[in-house]
Design an enzyme around this catalytic site. Structure first.
Site, PDB file in Angstrom:
ATOM      1  CG  HIS A  90      24.095  29.254 -77.639  1.00  0.00           C
ATOM      2  ND1 HIS A  90      23.293  29.634 -76.585  1.00  0.00           N
ATOM      3  CD2 HIS A  90      24.732  30.400 -78.064  1.00  0.00           C
ATOM      4  CE1 HIS A  90      23.421  30.930 -76.364  1.00  0.00           C
ATOM      5  NE2 HIS A  90      24.277  31.411 -77.245  1.00  0.00           N
ATOM      6  CD  GLU A 146      40.080  33.176 -60.748  1.00  0.00           C
ATOM      7  OE1 GLU A 146      39.554  32.577 -59.782  1.00  0.00           O
ATOM      8  OE2 GLU A 146      39.475  33.393 -61.817  1.00  0.00           O
ATOM      9  CG  HIS A 191      35.768  37.148 -61.063  1.00  0.00           C
ATOM     10  ND1 HIS A 191      34.611  37.875 -61.248  1.00  0.00           N
ATOM     11  CD2 HIS A 191      35.365  35.847 -60.889  1.00  0.00           C
ATOM     12  CE1 HIS A 191      33.562  37.075 -61.207  1.00  0.00           C
ATOM     13  NE2 HIS A 191      33.999  35.844 -60.975  1.00  0.00           N
ATOM     14  CG  HIS A 221      30.035  30.255 -61.976  1.00  0.00           C
ATOM     15  ND1 HIS A 221      30.451  31.520 -62.290  1.00  0.00           N
ATOM     16  CD2 HIS A 221      30.442  30.037 -60.701  1.00  0.00           C
ATOM     17  CE1 HIS A 221      31.081  32.053 -61.263  1.00  0.00           C
ATOM     18  NE2 HIS A 221      31.094  31.170 -60.286  1.00  0.00           N
TER      19      HIS A 221
END
Length: 325
Positions: free
Chosen positions: A214, A58, A61, A123
């Protein structure tokens, strides 16, 4: 100076690719809460006392996003000054930075206050738009249009419809794929292409509906791109940017479908899952270039028409040669 700008543009584009893959890695490893509810620091500390793999992923990133964000800002200003005379430069410069900041703010808001899965699924799509803007800026800097003779390109209504339609629809496919990850529906269906290959059954739960929805969306874009590629091969051999572009798009969407199947078959192999994100990023870059070409279509048509009218006028005013008997 132009050579330095080219190298910097390439590095920035690669940096944007790292942001997209890094975001996918955070989601696929469930590292979104690796730093707790603190942002930009981890657990409110510059150097956390307890280091975990989720924290490293995290925080890395976040660090990459911040560093590349500075690079995007520099590239935007540099491009504005050097190739600002090109019509699309200023718009792409603003879009690349604004959408990068927007996706960072959504990520920060999710850490601080939490967000619904449906909001977080946006996002990746926002990051894709920022990547596409940087990618197109790089193409402008390298003058790719001149190599493809794009200034002579005239796109008919049929191809225009497919270019716009597939590009918009691809964002929907990306959203549904991101939603699969955010609602933890990646493995709710044990088989592929059906949820259970023993027979055709309707989805029985919300998560199965998300997963199969999807797959259906991805199947449709595969068929659509395959059809348009067939049209391009049959009717656009003399326009190499259209011909080669759709072949590239079909190759990428095929790899995307294969990677999606392997994600299920290998039970979320991390490398394959990241490849899945990589292929859709490259595909969206190709589609974004098509939209750039479309934005110039009217201008190219006017120039071509004026050139033809000028040739006709010159042919009418040409004085015939005088012959002596």
């Amino acid at each position: 100076m132009q050579k330095k700008l080219k190298w910097f543009a390439v590095l920035t584009t690669l940096g944007m690719l790292l942001i997209l893959l890094g975001g996918a890695l955070v989601t696929k490893t469930d590292s979104g809460e690796g730093c707790g509810n603190s942002w930009p620091l981890c657990h409110g500390q510059l150097i956390p006392s307890e280091i975990t793999m989720e924290l490293v992923i995290e925080f890395a990133h976040r660090a990459v996003t911040f560093s590349v964000g500075i690079m995007v800002l520099v590239l935007s200003i540099w491009s504005w000054k050097k190739i600002g005379h090109i019509r699309e430069t200023k718009f792409l410069s603003l879009a690349s930075f604004i959408f990068l900041v927007l996706q960072a703010l959504i990520g920060a808001a999710a850490v601080k206050w939490g967000q619904s899965d449906f909001v977080m699924a946006l996002h990746f799509g926002i990051s894709l738009i920022s990547f596409a803007a940087v990618f197109l800026l790089t193409l402008l800097i390298f003058e790719v249009d001149k190599k493809f003779e794009a200034e002579k390109l005239i796109i008919d209504k049929r191809m225009k419809f497919h270019m716009i339609g597939i590009t918009i629809y691809s964002l929907f496919v990306v959203y549904t794929g991101a939603l699969v990850r955010h609602v933890d529906a990646s493995l709710v269906c044990r088989d592929w292409p059906l949820c259970v290959n023993d027979g055709f059954y309707m989805p029985e739960s919300f998560h199965q509906w998300v997963q199969m929805g999807h797959r259906a969306a991805a199947g449709l874009i595969f068929i659509w791109i395959a059809y348009v590629t067939y049209i391009a091969i049959k009717h656009y051999k003399n326009q190499k940017v259209i011909y080669g572009g759709w072949i590239a798009a079909f190759s990428l969407v095929s790899l995307q479908v294969i990677a999606g199947a392997l994600v299920v078959i290998t039970r979320l192999n991390l490398i394959i899952a990241l490849a899945h994100a990589f292929f859709i990023t490259c595909l969206f870059g190709v589609l974004a270039y098509f939209i750039l070409l479309l934005s110039r279509n009217k201008h190219n048509t006017v120039i071509l028409k004026n050139t033809e009218n000028q040739k006709k006028a010159e042919s009418k005013t040409t004085i015939p040669p005088i012959t002596i008997p």
